[in-house]
Structure formats: C-alpha cells, structure tokens
Design a protein around this motif. Sequence first.
Motif, PDB file in Angstrom:
ATOM      1  N   GLU A 212      19.137  26.926  33.749  1.00  0.00           N
ATOM      2  CA  GLU A 212      19.131  25.520  34.191  1.00  0.00           C
ATOM      3  C   GLU A 212      18.380  24.641  33.181  1.00  0.00           C
ATOM      4  OE1 GLU A 212      20.876  25.358  36.814  1.00  0.00           O
ATOM      5  OE2 GLU A 212      20.489  27.127  38.060  1.00  0.00           O
ATOM      6  N   ILE A 213      18.630  24.863  31.899  1.00  0.00           N
ATOM      7  CA  ILE A 213      17.879  24.127  30.875  1.00  0.00           C
ATOM      8  C   ILE A 213      18.138  22.621  30.977  1.00  0.00           C
ATOM      9  CG2 ILE A 213      19.654  24.397  29.063  1.00  0.00           C
ATOM     10  CD1 ILE A 213      15.966  24.663  28.319  1.00  0.00           C
ATOM     11  N   GLY A 214      19.327  22.249  31.465  1.00  0.00           N
ATOM     12  CA  GLY A 214      19.678  20.825  31.583  1.00  0.00           C
ATOM     13  C   GLY A 214      18.830  20.096  32.612  1.00  0.00           C
ATOM     14  N   ASP A 215      18.110  20.822  33.445  1.00  0.00           N
ATOM     15  CA  ASP A 215      17.283  20.190  34.474  1.00  0.00           C
ATOM     16  C   ASP A 215      15.873  19.893  33.983  1.00  0.00           C
ATOM     17  OD1 ASP A 215      19.482  20.708  35.934  1.00  0.00           O
ATOM     18  OD2 ASP A 215      18.538  22.036  37.409  1.00  0.00           O
ATOM     19  N   LEU A 216      15.580  20.312  32.757  1.00  0.00           N
ATOM     20  CA  LEU A 216      14.215  20.140  32.245  1.00  0.00           C
ATOM     21  C   LEU A 216      14.008  18.673  31.851  1.00  0.00           C
ATOM     22  CD1 LEU A 216      12.097  22.402  31.712  1.00  0.00           C
ATOM     23  CD2 LEU A 216      12.734  22.269  29.313  1.00  0.00           C
ATOM     24  N   PRO A 217      12.964  18.018  32.368  1.00  0.00           N
ATOM     25  CA  PRO A 217      12.754  16.619  32.000  1.00  0.00           C
ATOM     26  C   PRO A 217      12.392  16.474  30.518  1.00  0.00           C
ATOM     27  CG  PRO A 217      10.999  17.399  33.450  1.00  0.00           C
ATOM     28  CD  PRO A 217      11.998  18.506  33.346  1.00  0.00           C
ATOM     29  N   LEU A 218      12.656  15.277  29.970  1.00  0.00           N
ATOM     30  CA  LEU A 218      12.468  15.055  28.534  1.00  0.00           C
ATOM     31  C   LEU A 218      11.080  15.424  28.029  1.00  0.00           C
ATOM     32  CD1 LEU A 218      14.345  11.677  28.200  1.00  0.00           C
ATOM     33  CD2 LEU A 218      14.789  13.711  26.811  1.00  0.00           C
ATOM     34  N   TYR A 219      10.051  15.062  28.796  1.00  0.00           N
ATOM     35  CA  TYR A 219       8.692  15.306  28.294  1.00  0.00           C
ATOM     36  C   TYR A 219       8.351  16.794  28.295  1.00  0.00           C
ATOM     37  CZ  TYR A 219       7.928  14.960  33.305  1.00  0.00           C
ATOM     38  OH  TYR A 219       8.033  15.126  34.652  1.00  0.00           O
ATOM     39  N   GLN A 220       9.085  17.596  29.060  1.00  0.00           N
ATOM     40  CA  GLN A 220       8.855  19.047  28.986  1.00  0.00           C
ATOM     41  C   GLN A 220       9.693  19.643  27.854  1.00  0.00           C
ATOM     42  OE1 GLN A 220       9.500  20.580  32.966  1.00  0.00           O
ATOM     43  NE2 GLN A 220       7.476  19.951  33.648  1.00  0.00           N
ATOM     44  N   GLN A 221      10.846  19.015  27.576  1.00  0.00           N
ATOM     45  CA  GLN A 221      11.707  19.516  26.492  1.00  0.00           C
ATOM     46  C   GLN A 221      10.957  19.540  25.165  1.00  0.00           C
ATOM     47  OE1 GLN A 221      15.255  17.087  26.386  1.00  0.00           O
ATOM     48  NE2 GLN A 221      15.556  17.300  28.592  1.00  0.00           N
ATOM     49  N   VAL A 222      10.179  18.489  24.916  1.00  0.00           N
ATOM     50  CA  VAL A 222       9.523  18.403  23.615  1.00  0.00           C
ATOM     51  C   VAL A 222       8.498  19.532  23.443  1.00  0.00           C
ATOM     52  CG1 VAL A 222       7.743  16.750  24.361  1.00  0.00           C
ATOM     53  CG2 VAL A 222       8.429  16.821  21.983  1.00  0.00           C
ATOM     54  N   LYS A 223       7.887  19.927  24.546  1.00  0.00           N
ATOM     55  CA  LYS A 223       6.886  21.008  24.475  1.00  0.00           C
ATOM     56  C   LYS A 223       7.549  22.345  24.118  1.00  0.00           C
ATOM     57  CE  LYS A 223       4.150  18.679  27.977  1.00  0.00           C
ATOM     58  NZ  LYS A 223       3.678  18.702  29.350  1.00  0.00           N
ATOM     59  N   LEU A 224       8.732  22.558  24.665  1.00  0.00           N
ATOM     60  CA  LEU A 224       9.463  23.800  24.358  1.00  0.00           C
ATOM     61  C   LEU A 224       9.872  23.834  22.894  1.00  0.00           C
ATOM     62  CD1 LEU A 224      12.171  24.630  27.028  1.00  0.00           C
ATOM     63  CD2 LEU A 224       9.931  25.628  26.691  1.00  0.00           C
ATOM     64  N   LEU A 225      10.366  22.675  22.453  1.00  0.00           N
ATOM     65  CA  LEU A 225      10.921  22.596  21.099  1.00  0.00           C
ATOM     66  C   LEU A 225       9.915  23.078  20.054  1.00  0.00           C
ATOM     67  CD1 LEU A 225      13.327  21.587  19.384  1.00  0.00           C
ATOM     68  CD2 LEU A 225      12.099  19.440  19.139  1.00  0.00           C
ATOM     69  N   ARG A 226       8.675  22.631  20.213  1.00  0.00           N
ATOM     70  CA  ARG A 226       7.640  22.975  19.238  1.00  0.00           C
ATOM     71  C   ARG A 226       7.522  24.500  19.080  1.00  0.00           C
ATOM     72  NH1 ARG A 226       3.322  19.811  21.485  1.00  0.00           N
ATOM     73  NH2 ARG A 226       4.708  18.022  21.367  1.00  0.00           N
ATOM     74  N   VAL A 227       7.459  25.198  20.214  1.00  0.00           N
ATOM     75  CA  VAL A 227       7.300  26.657  20.145  1.00  0.00           C
ATOM     76  C   VAL A 227       8.558  27.302  19.574  1.00  0.00           C
ATOM     77  CG1 VAL A 227       6.827  28.745  21.456  1.00  0.00           C
ATOM     78  CG2 VAL A 227       5.775  26.598  22.132  1.00  0.00           C
ATOM     79  N   LEU A 228       9.721  26.813  20.006  1.00  0.00           N
ATOM     80  CA  LEU A 228      10.969  27.422  19.537  1.00  0.00           C
ATOM     81  C   LEU A 228      11.113  27.268  18.031  1.00  0.00           C
ATOM     82  CD1 LEU A 228      13.480  26.407  22.349  1.00  0.00           C
ATOM     83  CD2 LEU A 228      12.268  28.553  22.040  1.00  0.00           C
ATOM     84  N   GLU A 229      10.650  26.129  17.502  1.00  0.00           N
ATOM     85  CA  GLU A 229      10.805  25.924  16.060  1.00  0.00           C
ATOM     86  C   GLU A 229       9.840  26.762  15.258  1.00  0.00           C
ATOM     87  OE1 GLU A 229      11.045  21.662  15.430  1.00  0.00           O
ATOM     88  OE2 GLU A 229      13.225  22.018  15.425  1.00  0.00           O
ATOM     89  N   GLN A 230       8.639  26.961  15.816  1.00  0.00           N
ATOM     90  CA  GLN A 230       7.626  27.660  15.012  1.00  0.00           C
ATOM     91  C   GLN A 230       7.513  29.140  15.355  1.00  0.00           C
ATOM     92  OE1 GLN A 230       4.323  25.234  16.004  1.00  0.00           O
ATOM     93  NE2 GLN A 230       5.094  23.480  14.859  1.00  0.00           N
TER      94      GLN A 230
END
Length: 455
Positions: A238-256
Amino acid sequence: MENKLFPESLDIYVWEGKSDIADRIAHCLSSFDVQVIRADGMSVTRDIVSLRPSIAVMSVSVIDRGEFSAEDWQKAHCMPVIWVAEVGRTANPRVYPTEYSHILMRDFTCAELRMLVFRLAAELHANNAPEHKPQPLIAQSECMQALVAEAEAFADCESSVLIMGETGVGKERIAQLLHQRHGRYRLGPFVAVNCGAIPDGLFESLFFGHAKGAFTGALLAHKGYFEQADGGTLFLDEIGDLPLYQQVKLLRVLEQSTVTRLGSQAEIKLDFRVVAATNRNLREQVQQDMFRADLYYRLAVIELRVPNLQERGSIDKIAIFSALLGQTYDEIPAPPDWLLDLVANSRFAGNVRELRNVAERVGIIYRQLGVWDKVRIDRVFTMLGSLERADDTNDLLVVRKKGELAERNRIIAALDANGWRRQDTAHAIGISRKVLWEKMRKFQIADTEAVGEAD
Ligand SMILES: Nc1ncnc2c1ncn2[C@@H]1O[C@H](COP(=O)(O)OP(=O)(O)OP(=O)(O)O)[C@@H](O)[C@H]1O
Ligand SMILES: [Mg+2]
C-alpha cells in the motif's frame, strides 16, 4: 468502533493479580480492534491454550508469587509477552532475563502501550505471512503466465520492483515469488510493512529503529523495518497510501542504503531489496503531486501489473476455485459442471480474495449437507452480484472511509507522541490548532482516550 491500526484483530491476554492493568489496557486500546481477555479466576495453563491469544501481558508480580517460573511459561506458550514491572530491567537483572525484551513500567502511558502492541502485532503479522507456509500460485491463464514469467525473469536482480493491481489480485503473492526466486535474498527475511497504517508518531521508530533510551519508554534498542529486512526483501505494501511527508523519509534511506536509529549517531549499512505494491495509479498520483516523483522512480525500476480476475478469464477462476475448495475440506468431490459455470460467469470485484471467500462458503455448505445444494449455493452467488452492484455506488464511500481511518490513526498517534498537548501536536503535523480541533471533532477523538497519561 473498529479501527484497523493492527493488521488483524488482536486478542490480548492479561494476567496481573490485583491491579488495574487490564482496565487501563482496555481503555487505552478501546478504539482499536482489540479484545482484552482477563485471566481472573481462570486456570492459566489450561485456558490460555484453548484461547490462543496473540499477545500476553503479565505482571511480574505473578512470577514473584512463585506460581511458576517465567522460563516455563515462555517455553510452554509461544507468544510474545509484555512484562509489567515496578522497576526497570537494569534495576533487577535477575527478574528480567535477556529474553524479556518487552517491558512496560507499571505507570505506563497509553502511548507507550500502543507503541509496544503495535510493534508486536506487526511482528506477529510478518511471522504469519504466507511465505512461511508456501502455497501454490495458480496461474493458468495466458496473461497470468506471462506475468509470472516476467516476475521470474526479474527475480534474481537487485532492482526495486513496483507491483500494481486491483485489490485482492495477489500482489503480495508476486512479491513473495520475487523473494523466493532471488539467489541471495531468499535466504534472508521477507519483511512486509503496510504503509497505509503507520501512525506519524511511530514512523521513525518503526522504520529506522531506536537506540536504548532514545525516548521515554525506549527501554531497549529496537531494529526498524529496514534493519529487519537486511539480507532479504522489504515489501512496502500500500505504498500509494503513504503521505508525502513520510515518503521523503523513506527516500533518503532507499537512496543511501544506510539507516541511523533514533537517538544514535551510528550509520548502519544495509543490503536489501525493495518490492512495493499499490492498488492506486501511482503515475497519476505523481502528476497530481500526491506522490513524490523521485520516490516513484526509485521504486518503479521494474513495474509489474497483476491482471484482475476478469481479465484472467474462466480458466483461472475455475482453477483457483477448485484448488481453494480442496483446501477447505479434504474429502470434497469434484464440483459439478453447473457450479463451475457459475464460477466462470461471475464477476469478483474483490478478485482472488473474494473468490476464496466464496469457495469457503460453498465448502461449508457441502460439509454441512453432504450434497451440492443448488439453492443455497445460488444464494451465495446472488449475494455476490448484489454486493458488486452495491460496490459501484459505495466504492467512493469505502475509499473515503479507509482514508479517514488512516488519518484518525495518525492524529491519535501524533497526540500520543505529544502528550495530548494540542498546540504541540498541531505544530508537529503542520496544521493549525483550530484545524486539529476540527479534525478531532470530525473523527470523534476525545481527550479521554489519553487517560493512561494521567495515571
Ligand atoms: N494466483 C493465486 N493462487 C492462489 N491464491 C492466490 C493467488 N493470488 C492470490 N491468492 C490468495 O488471495 C488472497 C489475496 O492475495 P494478496 O494478499 O496477495 O492480494 P493483494 O493484491 O496483495 O491484495 P490487497 O490489494 O488487498 O493488498 C490471499 O489469500 C492469497 O493467498
Ligand atoms: Mg496486499
């Protein structure tokens, strides 16, 4: 009121002697789908086996009374235990052997209790995931065989995969297939996270973990989902249900591919594969600025779309129905042609999940009567049709209700995290105090839900 913060409804067994722990737990969790079972007057060893609760809460006074040893209890009943104690673990290491990792202080707050229960429920859900009892993936239609072939072709690589498809089509099944076919990651864990049910106040702790003492109640260090998935697959459902401000937190870890636990400085290097799933149209969400484009491109290196049951046609409907019917009742004979025609000609808006429910109901009818009772079986399918028609009009309502529940959960968690101080909570979630007040009124969140704080 039922509130789906937890993946499944939970039974919590409380054994505590003469205190008010059970009352406080019931109160703190009153708006969630949780049943509190009290041990009062029961024979613990007998009843607990027949009740099979998900989580037990024990007052250490029960151990102190010498009725049994904690080790015996833990060995006999394989379920997580939250120990409620007067003193911290370090104060008396003899009382808390190393395996007692879940400890609540006697004056616990609702926020601490919810956090612990939420984490244990998520772990239980992950442990019960179907990967532990592999079942065949039925794919006889051409479009499904093509999808499985595509998934297998991409399985043994490191790239992220985004799985799209309507509700109940089997997205999680495909995610498990990708995991099981990976040369290296299949030896590691498959950690499934429902991104639609993560309360704000718990987001960092659940994903990144925390160091011991990072906040009140963090009695021990805890691994977040990223760390738990190290060496395996992290399934972001259900990744589409994640609010924008939580998405950015995930992105950081996924990139690094590194994570830092709350309250710690140390960066932990990780190696895992990300598979995400959604029943929403993420591209459209990106265009409408509801989903971050950078996260979308990070997740959708490979995109798989699982066809719905109608597209798969009667060949899959019948194959899945027959297999599931066989699972409900060992000695069931092959279903008659008229029943298979009924299956082939029905539409299942809830896809495989709904077909599974129908197979279960038909199986029960056969088991009760010993014959394929056409009248009663027809009724099962007629209900299906009416449900489907009702769905057309109710779809929006259902979607709206789901979204509202998620928002209500988030607000409660933010209130919890901020000691129910409205000014701080409003600030933390980036809305005005007035808007917060309006939302609390709309979602019927009363300050009394915070009663554990005042204890
Ligand atoms: N091809 C299949 N063969 C057998 N069983 C299946 C198949 N696909 C799905 N199922 C079963 O159908 C149910 C729903 O599947 P799953 O949870 O993977 O769907 P989903 O797409 O993730 O649903 P949702 O959108 O609601 O999260 C599960 O019980 C699963 O085991
Ligand atoms: Mg799913």
